[in-house]
Motif scaffolding. Sequence first.
Motif, short mmCIF file in Angstrom:
data_model
loop_
_atom_site.label_atom_id
_atom_site.label_comp_id
_atom_site.label_asym_id
_atom_site.label_seq_id
_atom_site.Cartn_x
_atom_site.Cartn_y
_atom_site.Cartn_z
N LEU A 66 0.82 -1.20 0.00
CA LEU A 66 0.00 0.00 0.00
C LEU A 66 0.86 1.26 0.00
CD1 LEU A 66 -2.80 1.20 -0.05
CD2 LEU A 66 -2.86 1.02 2.46
N ALA A 67 1.98 1.25 0.71
CA ALA A 67 2.87 2.41 0.73
C ALA A 67 3.47 2.67 -0.66
CB ALA A 67 3.98 2.22 1.76
N GLU A 68 3.85 1.61 -1.36
CA GLU A 68 4.39 1.77 -2.71
C GLU A 68 3.35 2.34 -3.66
OE1 GLU A 68 5.91 -2.03 -3.93
OE2 GLU A 68 7.47 -2.03 -2.38
N ARG A 69 2.17 1.76 -3.64
CA ARG A 69 1.09 2.26 -4.50
C ARG A 69 0.67 3.66 -4.05
NH1 ARG A 69 3.06 -0.84 -7.09
NH2 ARG A 69 2.26 -2.84 -7.79
N GLY A 70 0.67 3.87 -2.75
CA GLY A 70 0.31 5.18 -2.21
C GLY A 70 1.27 6.26 -2.68
N ALA A 71 2.56 5.95 -2.72
CA ALA A 71 3.54 6.92 -3.19
C ALA A 71 3.27 7.28 -4.65
CB ALA A 71 4.96 6.37 -3.02
#
Length: 93
Positions: A66-71
Motif C-alpha cells: 500500500l505504501a508503494e502504490r500510495g507513493a
Amino acid sequence: MPLDVVRLRVLVAVARTGTVTAAARELHYSQPSVSHHLARLEAETGAKLVQRVGRGIRLTEAGRLLAERGAEILGRLDAASAELAAHVGLRAG
C-alpha cells in the motif's frame, strides 16, 4: 471504502522515514496523530499494515504494498495539483 489521502500520506511518510517519530516530524504532526492515522487506515482497509517491533514498527507486506502504490498515487495527485495551479496561473496572468 475509498482510501483517505491524509492517511495514505502518513503511511507513505512512515515507509519513507522508517519511524513514526520521523514521519510525525516530516508531516508536522504529533506522534499520537500519526499512530491514530495508521490505526484508522488499518481499520478502513481491514489489513494489518504495521507490526510493532520493540520500540519501533515495521511495515507488513500489505503495508509495503500500500505504501508503494500510495507513493505513486500521491505523486500523481501532487503533479495534477501543480499542473492545475500552473494552468490557472497562466490564465490569470
